[in-house]
Design a protein around this motif. Structure first.
Motif, PDB file in Angstrom:
ATOM      1  N   GLU A  20       8.789   0.725   3.303  1.00 50.65           N
ATOM      2  CA  GLU A  20       8.105   1.975   3.628  1.00 50.65           C
ATOM      3  C   GLU A  20       6.580   1.855   3.622  1.00 50.65           C
ATOM      4  O   GLU A  20       5.886   2.711   4.187  1.00 50.65           O
ATOM      5  CB  GLU A  20       8.512   3.076   2.626  1.00 50.65           C
ATOM      6  N   SER A  21       6.014   0.833   2.983  1.00 47.09           N
ATOM      7  CA  SER A  21       4.557   0.730   2.840  1.00 47.09           C
ATOM      8  C   SER A  21       3.879   0.482   4.187  1.00 47.09           C
ATOM      9  O   SER A  21       4.363  -0.316   4.986  1.00 47.09           O
ATOM     10  CB  SER A  21       4.196  -0.403   1.884  1.00 47.09           C
ATOM     11  N   PRO A  22       2.713   1.118   4.410  1.00 45.07           N
ATOM     12  CA  PRO A  22       1.978   0.852   5.648  1.00 45.07           C
ATOM     13  C   PRO A  22       1.589  -0.628   5.782  1.00 45.07           C
ATOM     14  O   PRO A  22       1.574  -1.171   6.870  1.00 45.07           O
ATOM     15  CB  PRO A  22       0.735   1.743   5.516  1.00 45.07           C
ATOM     16  N   ALA A  23       1.274  -1.276   4.652  1.00 40.42           N
ATOM     17  CA  ALA A  23       0.927  -2.702   4.686  1.00 40.42           C
ATOM     18  C   ALA A  23       1.399  -3.358   3.396  1.00 40.42           C
ATOM     19  O   ALA A  23       1.455  -2.719   2.347  1.00 40.42           O
ATOM     20  CB  ALA A  23      -0.584  -2.884   4.837  1.00 40.42           C
ATOM     21  N   GLU A  39       3.429  -0.841  12.661  1.00 46.02           N
ATOM     22  CA  GLU A  39       2.883  -0.484  13.974  1.00 46.02           C
ATOM     23  C   GLU A  39       2.129   0.855  13.931  1.00 46.02           C
ATOM     24  O   GLU A  39       1.062   1.012  14.529  1.00 46.02           O
ATOM     25  CB  GLU A  39       4.088  -0.376  14.935  1.00 46.02           C
ATOM     26  N   PHE A  40       2.652   1.824  13.174  1.00 50.00           N
ATOM     27  CA  PHE A  40       2.131   3.201  13.262  1.00 50.00           C
ATOM     28  C   PHE A  40       0.708   3.364  12.730  1.00 50.00           C
ATOM     29  O   PHE A  40       0.069   4.391  12.974  1.00 50.00           O
ATOM     30  CB  PHE A  40       3.084   4.183  12.552  1.00 50.00           C
ATOM     31  N   ILE A  41       0.174   2.372  12.024  1.00 54.65           N
ATOM     32  CA  ILE A  41      -1.170   2.552  11.436  1.00 54.65           C
ATOM     33  C   ILE A  41      -2.293   2.284  12.446  1.00 54.65           C
ATOM     34  O   ILE A  41      -3.446   2.563  12.173  1.00 54.65           O
ATOM     35  CB  ILE A  41      -1.387   1.669  10.185  1.00 54.65           C
ATOM     36  N   THR A  95       0.849  -1.199   0.000  1.00 57.82           N
ATOM     37  CA  THR A  95       0.000   0.000   0.000  1.00 57.82           C
ATOM     38  C   THR A  95       0.884   1.249   0.000  1.00 57.82           C
ATOM     39  O   THR A  95       2.095   1.176   0.238  1.00 57.82           O
ATOM     40  CB  THR A  95      -0.950   0.016   1.211  1.00 57.82           C
ATOM     41  N   VAL A  96       0.237   2.386  -0.271  1.00 55.84           N
ATOM     42  CA  VAL A  96       0.987   3.622  -0.502  1.00 55.84           C
ATOM     43  C   VAL A  96       0.450   4.733   0.399  1.00 55.84           C
ATOM     44  O   VAL A  96      -0.760   4.922   0.494  1.00 55.84           O
ATOM     45  CB  VAL A  96       0.823   4.038  -1.988  1.00 55.84           C
ATOM     46  N   ASN A  97       1.354   5.461   1.066  1.00 52.06           N
ATOM     47  CA  ASN A  97       0.905   6.647   1.802  1.00 52.06           C
ATOM     48  C   ASN A  97       1.656   7.882   1.318  1.00 52.06           C
ATOM     49  O   ASN A  97       2.522   7.807   0.437  1.00 52.06           O
ATOM     50  CB  ASN A  97       0.950   6.439   3.320  1.00 52.06           C
ATOM     51  N   TYR A  98       1.283   9.028   1.909  1.00 49.28           N
ATOM     52  CA  TYR A  98       1.782  10.303   1.381  1.00 49.28           C
ATOM     53  C   TYR A  98       3.310  10.396   1.418  1.00 49.28           C
ATOM     54  O   TYR A  98       3.922  10.961   0.514  1.00 49.28           O
ATOM     55  CB  TYR A  98       1.155  11.467   2.166  1.00 49.28           C
ATOM     56  N   ALA A  99       3.908   9.785   2.466  1.00 48.54           N
ATOM     57  CA  ALA A  99       5.358   9.906   2.642  1.00 48.54           C
ATOM     58  C   ALA A  99       6.141   9.284   1.477  1.00 48.54           C
ATOM     59  O   ALA A  99       7.326   9.574   1.316  1.00 48.54           O
ATOM     60  CB  ALA A  99       5.765   9.252   3.962  1.00 48.54           C
TER      61      ALA A  99
END
Ligand SMILES: Cc1cc2nc3c(=O)[nH]c(=O)nc-3n(C[C@H](O)[C@H](O)[C@H](O)COP(=O)(O)O)c2cc1C
Length: 299
Positions: A130-133, A166-168, A87-91
Motif C-alpha cells: 500500500e505504501s506510495p514508495a 504509478e499514482f504518485i 512511506t505512509v499516506n492518508y489511505a
C-alpha cells in the motif's frame, strides 16, 4: 519559556515539547525480520533522508519511556542488518497507527494491521504494497544515543532498491505531492495530511538582495508581513527608476483609492500585498517604489 535539558524534572513533558515543536515529521514504516525470520512492522517519525548520493535514510527506534526496554525493530536490526522503509499516506494512516501497538515480540504487524507484504528483491524483510514508495535498505550503522528511557538509537541505512507506485507521478514524470497525499506526525496524537491548500509552491530565490537592502519605506511598511518582505527581497535587483516612472504613468491609482478608502500609503501597500499573494512580485515592487516619488500623479 527557556528550557535547559539538563534541568528537566519531568522528562515526559520535555519529550512532548520536543515532539510538538519539531513537527511535522515524515513517517517511516519499517519492516524488519529477526534471526528466525519473524517479520515486524512499526512506524517511526524520527526519520529523514540525509544524502541522495549515496542514498542514505536515518531513523530512530528509542528506548521505551515506560520501562526503558528496546523496540523489536531495533533488536531485529542488530541481528539482521536489513530494513525496508515504506512511506505512509492518508489511505493507510489508521493501519500504521495500529501497527504501532505494543504487540509481543514475534507478532507480525502486517497481519495485525492488515497491510499487505510483498517479497523484497535485495533484503529479507518484505515491503508494504500500500505504501506510495518503499526503500530496500542495508543497515550501515546503529549509533546508541543514550541508555535511559527516551534515548534514541540512530539507524543509518543505505538504500539498495527503490519501489514507487504509478499514482504518485504527474504527466511530466515528477512526484506530485497532491497525488501522494502524505501524512506526517506532530506532537501528541496529532497528524497532518498534506493535500489541498496545505501544499504551495515557493520559487527558489536566485540571488535575493536581502531584507537589509529594502528601502526603508518598504521595510517599515505598516501592512507588509515578514513573508511579504522575504518575497520582495528575493529578487536579484531593484527595478530601475525609468521602469517605475513608466509604471506610475500608466497605473490607475484612482481605482486603488476607490477600493481602499483612507490612507493612500496603506492603500498602496495593501494592493502590493495582493500582488505578492498572486506571485506578481515585479509589479508589487513597481507599485511600492512609485509611492515614494510619484505623489504628484495622485492628485
Ligand atoms: C506515527 C508514529 C510514529 C512513531 N515514531 C516513533 C519513533 O520515531 N521512535 C520510536 O521509538 N517510536 C515511535 N513510535 C512508536 C512505535 O511505533 C511503537 O513503539 C512500536 O510499538 C514499536 O514497535 P516494535 O517494538 O515492534 O519495534 C511511533 C508511533 C507512531 C504511531
Amino acid at each position: 519559556m527557556i528550557i535547559d535539558p539538563t534541568n528537566v524534572v519531568n522528562h515526559k513533558d520535555f519529550h512532548d515539547l520536543l515532539l510538538g515543536t519539531i513537527a511535522p515529521r515524515p513517517i517511516a514504516l519499517a519492516s524488519t525480520v529477526d534471526a528466525k525470520g519473524n517479520v515486524n512492522l512499526s512506524p517511526f517519525s524520527f526519520f529523514n533522508i540525509f544524502s541522495s548520493r549515496p542514498p542514505i535514510l536515518v531513523f530512530s527506534p528509542s528506548r521505551r519511556q515506560r520501562d526503558n526496554t528496546t523496540k523489536h525493530t531495533l533488536e531485529n536490526m542488530l541481528d539482521i542488518k536489513e530494513v525496508v522503509i515504506n512511506t505512509v499516506n492518508y489511505a493507510m494512516v489508521e493501519q500504521i497507527s495500529l501497527a504501532s501497538a505494543e504487540y509481543p515480540k514475534g507478532i507480525n504487524e502486517f497481519v495485525k494491521s492488515g497491510l499487505t507484504p510483498i517479497k523484497s528483491e535485495r533484503v529479507k524483510p518484505p515491503r508494504v504494497k500500500e505504501s506510495p514508495a518503499s526503500f530496500e535498505c542495508r543497515v550501515l550503522e546503529i549509533k546508541t544515543l543514550g541508555t535511559e528511557g527516551g534515548s534514541g538509537n540512530l539507524v543509518t541505512c543505505e538504500v539498495l532498491l527503490v519501489h514507487t507506485q504509478e499514482f504518485i507521478y504527474n504527466e511530466k514524470g515528477k512526484v506530485d505531492p497532491r497525488k501522494v497525499d502524505s501524512v506526517a506526525r506532530m506532537g501528541g496524537d496529532y497528524y497532518c495530511r498534506i493535500n489541498g491548500d496545505n501544499i504551495f509552491e515557493l520559487p527558489r530565490p536566485v540571488a535575493g538582495i536581502g531584507v537589509d537592502q529594502l528601502p526603508d519605506h518598504i521595510r517599515n511598511s505598516p501592512v507588509l508581513t515578514g513573508n511579504n518582505l522575504g518575497r520582495l527581497a528575493s529578487i536579484d535587483k531593484i527595478p530601475m527608476p525609468s521602469e517605475v516612472k513608466s509604471f506610475a504613468e500608466n497605473f490607475d491609482y484612482n481605482l486603488l483609492w476607490r477600493n481602499n478608502g483612507g490612507n493612500r500609503i496603506d492603500a498602496i501597500h495593501n494592493h502590493a500585498q495582493l500582488l505578492l499573494d498572486r506571485g506578481e512580485v515585479k509589479k508589487a515592487w513597481l507599485l511600492l517604489l512609485s509611492a515614494s516619488y510619484q505623489t504628484e500623479l495622485w492628485n
